[in-house]
Design a protein around this motif. Structure first.
Motif, PDB file in Angstrom:
ATOM      1  N   PRO A 115       0.861  -1.290  -0.008  1.00  0.00           N
ATOM      2  CA  PRO A 115      -0.012   0.044   0.034  1.00  0.00           C
ATOM      3  C   PRO A 115       0.911   1.297   0.030  1.00  0.00           C
ATOM      4  CG  PRO A 115      -1.062  -1.563   1.426  1.00  0.00           C
ATOM      5  CD  PRO A 115       0.304  -2.172   1.109  1.00  0.00           C
ATOM      6  N   GLY A 116       2.166   1.166   0.683  1.00  0.00           N
ATOM      7  CA  GLY A 116       2.801   2.425   0.357  1.00  0.00           C
ATOM      8  C   GLY A 116       3.771   2.365  -1.027  1.00  0.00           C
ATOM      9  N   GLY A 117       3.594   1.732  -1.775  1.00  0.00           N
ATOM     10  CA  GLY A 117       4.223   1.749  -3.139  1.00  0.00           C
ATOM     11  C   GLY A 117       5.606   0.898  -3.373  1.00  0.00           C
ATOM     12  N   VAL A 118       5.676   0.060  -2.346  1.00  0.00           N
ATOM     13  CA  VAL A 118       7.016  -0.903  -2.354  1.00  0.00           C
ATOM     14  C   VAL A 118       6.780  -2.055  -3.392  1.00  0.00           C
ATOM     15  CG1 VAL A 118       8.388  -2.290  -1.146  1.00  0.00           C
ATOM     16  CG2 VAL A 118       7.639  -0.155  -0.097  1.00  0.00           C
ATOM     17  N   VAL A 119       7.774  -2.044  -4.397  1.00  0.00           N
ATOM     18  CA  VAL A 119       7.417  -3.059  -5.471  1.00  0.00           C
ATOM     19  C   VAL A 119       8.406  -4.232  -5.027  1.00  0.00           C
ATOM     20  CG1 VAL A 119       7.896  -3.581  -7.756  1.00  0.00           C
ATOM     21  CG2 VAL A 119       7.188  -1.267  -7.102  1.00  0.00           C
ATOM     22  N   PHE A 120       7.679  -5.604  -5.194  1.00  0.00           N
ATOM     23  CA  PHE A 120       8.277  -6.822  -4.921  1.00  0.00           C
ATOM     24  C   PHE A 120       7.828  -7.719  -5.688  1.00  0.00           C
ATOM     25  CE2 PHE A 120       4.346  -6.566  -2.361  1.00  0.00           C
ATOM     26  CZ  PHE A 120       3.953  -7.726  -2.230  1.00  0.00           C
ATOM     27  N   GLY A 121       8.091  -8.892  -5.687  1.00  0.00           N
ATOM     28  CA  GLY A 121       7.851 -10.112  -6.650  1.00  0.00           C
ATOM     29  C   GLY A 121       7.506 -11.222  -5.712  1.00  0.00           C
ATOM     30  N   VAL A 122       6.621 -12.175  -6.265  1.00  0.00           N
ATOM     31  CA  VAL A 122       6.197 -13.469  -5.774  1.00  0.00           C
ATOM     32  C   VAL A 122       6.752 -14.284  -6.526  1.00  0.00           C
ATOM     33  CG1 VAL A 122       4.362 -14.699  -4.996  1.00  0.00           C
ATOM     34  CG2 VAL A 122       4.370 -12.369  -4.555  1.00  0.00           C
ATOM     35  N   TRP A 123       7.267 -15.582  -6.124  1.00  0.00           N
ATOM     36  CA  TRP A 123       7.805 -16.423  -7.004  1.00  0.00           C
ATOM     37  C   TRP A 123       7.234 -18.003  -6.421  1.00  0.00           C
ATOM     38  CZ3 TRP A 123       9.067 -17.163 -11.773  1.00  0.00           C
ATOM     39  CH2 TRP A 123       9.580 -18.178 -12.285  1.00  0.00           C
ATOM     40  N   GLN A 124       6.643 -18.669  -7.383  1.00  0.00           N
ATOM     41  CA  GLN A 124       6.056 -19.915  -6.883  1.00  0.00           C
ATOM     42  C   GLN A 124       6.906 -20.974  -7.942  1.00  0.00           C
ATOM     43  OE1 GLN A 124       2.001 -21.056  -8.095  1.00  0.00           O
ATOM     44  NE2 GLN A 124       2.354 -23.389  -7.900  1.00  0.00           N
ATOM     45  N   ALA A 125       7.790 -21.628  -7.262  1.00  0.00           N
ATOM     46  CA  ALA A 125       9.071 -22.488  -7.869  1.00  0.00           C
ATOM     47  C   ALA A 125       8.366 -23.496  -8.610  1.00  0.00           C
ATOM     48  CB  ALA A 125       9.986 -23.011  -6.718  1.00  0.00           C
ATOM     49  N   GLY A 126       9.049 -23.860  -9.935  1.00  0.00           N
ATOM     50  CA  GLY A 126       8.815 -24.745 -10.639  1.00  0.00           C
ATOM     51  C   GLY A 126      10.356 -25.666 -10.542  1.00  0.00           C
ATOM     52  N   THR A 127      10.845 -25.750 -11.688  1.00  0.00           N
ATOM     53  CA  THR A 127      11.960 -26.108 -11.866  1.00  0.00           C
ATOM     54  C   THR A 127      13.161 -25.216 -11.433  1.00  0.00           C
ATOM     55  OG1 THR A 127      12.457 -25.429 -14.161  1.00  0.00           O
ATOM     56  CG2 THR A 127      11.694 -27.748 -13.812  1.00  0.00           C
ATOM     57  N   HIS A 128      12.934 -23.893 -11.266  1.00  0.00           N
ATOM     58  CA  HIS A 128      13.678 -22.795 -10.937  1.00  0.00           C
ATOM     59  C   HIS A 128      13.490 -22.610  -9.489  1.00  0.00           C
ATOM     60  CE1 HIS A 128      16.440 -19.319 -10.608  1.00  0.00           C
ATOM     61  NE2 HIS A 128      15.289 -18.798 -10.212  1.00  0.00           N
ATOM     62  N   GLU A 129      14.021 -22.982  -8.416  1.00  0.00           N
ATOM     63  CA  GLU A 129      13.791 -22.735  -7.076  1.00  0.00           C
ATOM     64  C   GLU A 129      14.298 -21.169  -6.638  1.00  0.00           C
ATOM     65  OE1 GLU A 129      14.790 -26.494  -5.241  1.00  0.00           O
ATOM     66  OE2 GLU A 129      13.437 -27.684  -6.253  1.00  0.00           O
ATOM     67  N   GLY A 130      15.135 -21.030  -7.148  1.00  0.00           N
ATOM     68  CA  GLY A 130      15.742 -19.486  -6.508  1.00  0.00           C
ATOM     69  C   GLY A 130      17.277 -19.424  -6.474  1.00  0.00           C
ATOM     70  N   PHE A 131      17.484 -18.803  -5.451  1.00  0.00           N
ATOM     71  CA  PHE A 131      19.273 -18.559  -5.147  1.00  0.00           C
ATOM     72  C   PHE A 131      19.518 -20.081  -4.737  1.00  0.00           C
ATOM     73  CE2 PHE A 131      17.424 -14.707  -3.173  1.00  0.00           C
ATOM     74  CZ  PHE A 131      17.759 -13.667  -3.992  1.00  0.00           C
ATOM     75  N   GLU A 132      20.867 -20.222  -5.591  1.00  0.00           N
ATOM     76  CA  GLU A 132      21.531 -21.401  -5.348  1.00  0.00           C
ATOM     77  C   GLU A 132      22.492 -21.252  -4.228  1.00  0.00           C
ATOM     78  OE1 GLU A 132      21.078 -23.481  -9.728  1.00  0.00           O
ATOM     79  OE2 GLU A 132      23.046 -22.651  -9.469  1.00  0.00           O
ATOM     80  N   VAL A 133      22.930 -20.220  -3.908  1.00  0.00           N
ATOM     81  CA  VAL A 133      23.693 -19.850  -2.745  1.00  0.00           C
ATOM     82  C   VAL A 133      23.581 -18.425  -2.107  1.00  0.00           C
ATOM     83  CG1 VAL A 133      25.641 -18.952  -4.214  1.00  0.00           C
ATOM     84  CG2 VAL A 133      26.276 -19.842  -1.965  1.00  0.00           C
ATOM     85  N   GLN A 134      23.838 -18.480  -0.951  1.00  0.00           N
ATOM     86  CA  GLN A 134      23.445 -17.097  -0.334  1.00  0.00           C
ATOM     87  C   GLN A 134      24.719 -16.886   0.931  1.00  0.00           C
ATOM     88  OE1 GLN A 134      19.525 -16.380   1.282  1.00  0.00           O
ATOM     89  NE2 GLN A 134      18.633 -18.012  -0.037  1.00  0.00           N
TER      90      GLN A 134
END
Length: 268
Positions: A115-134
């Motif tokens: 509501p304050g204008g902060v842009v973000f994403g949502v990800w429902q993983a398939g074969t790409h699960e996200g970061f491979e290292v952090q």
């Protein structure tokens, strides 16, 4: 690699009008290498540290006016059901800007605003699960919602995602931490008048780990980037707020360079 729990930061990407320039900058500053651009998905290009995926960059969509593009890092939060999360976003005063959209076999995405204008994403993983290292040099390590409207963020994010909230017990700082299962996953910082320029939007600051904060800042300015704040010592690491030549803001932090005691946290 296990799919992250709902609400956990799981990926980050950014759009650049000068994709080759972005490759040079982040290659020099964070040591990234880049995979082949995927023409089927708008030349989406993954970045790697030691062969492990850490982020992605992408050029504008064909026909998109160049003057309308403002480079910015987008943080994606994990969801088991992107469509259901999109409904929660709308139901709690947020705005869905794009999606839910299936991205081949890789997963499903939503781009939204709080509501304050902060842009973000949502990800429902398939074969790409996200970061491979952090948490290693060049990789994602932390993020925080930087907003002039903390009350809106505080109400919105725990309503959409299964967060519990703790407040940092430091009088001069309005900072909260969103946790999942007792583990901190996302920060929320109130932006003061000196933290954001009047024209700058509220945003999510994505932090990448580095070996040496000062040396990295020197590389950033050498290669056309900007220093906005710092470097500054903290109990979490020596950090700085910076920007790349395309205007995308991000943070760098040397996790091994800590000063002071960890602040106390108070449950909300």
């Amino acid at each position: 690699m296990t799919v992250q729990p709902e609400g956990t930061p799981c990926w980050a990407d950014a759009m650049f009008t000068d994709l080759e320039g972005a490759k040079v900058f982040y290659g020099e500053v964070l040591g990234w290498t880049f995979g082949e651009s995927s023409s089927e998905y708008g030349n989406y290009t993954q970045a790697y540290v030691d062969g492990k995926a850490v982020a992605a960059i992408v050029p504008p969509m064909p026909g998109q006016p160049i003057e309308s593009i403002k480079s910015a890092w987008c943080l994606y939060l994990a969801s088991p059901d992107a469509a259901a999360t999109a409904e929660k976003i709308r139901g709690n005063g947020g705005e869905v800007l794009m999606g839910p959209m299936q991205v081949g076999e890789f997963g499903s995405m939503v781009i939204a605003k709080d509501p304050g204008g902060v842009v973000f994403g949502v990800w429902q993983a398939g074969t790409h699960e996200g970061f491979e290292v952090q948490g290693v040099p060049g990789a994602y390590t932390w993020a925080e919602v930087v907003t002039r409207e903390p009350g809106r963020a505080d109400a919105f994010f725990p309503a959409v995602f299964p967060y519990t909230v703790k407040r940092m017990d430091v009088e001069e700082v309005d900072y909260k931490v969103f946790e999942i299962g007792g583990a901190p996953v996302l920060g929320r910082m109130k932006a003061g008048p000196d933290d954001l320029s009047p024209e700058a939007p509220n945003y999510v600051s994505v932090y990448f780990a580095v070996e040496d904060c000062d040396a990295t800042v020197a590389k950033i300015t050498l290669h056309g980037g900007q220093l906005y704040f710092g470097p500054m010592d903290s109990p979490f690491g020596r950090f700085a707020a910076v920007g790349d030549p395309g205007g995308a803001a991000f943070g760098v932090i040397a996790l091994g360079t800590t000063v002071g005691d960890m602040p106390g946290m108070v449950a909300e």
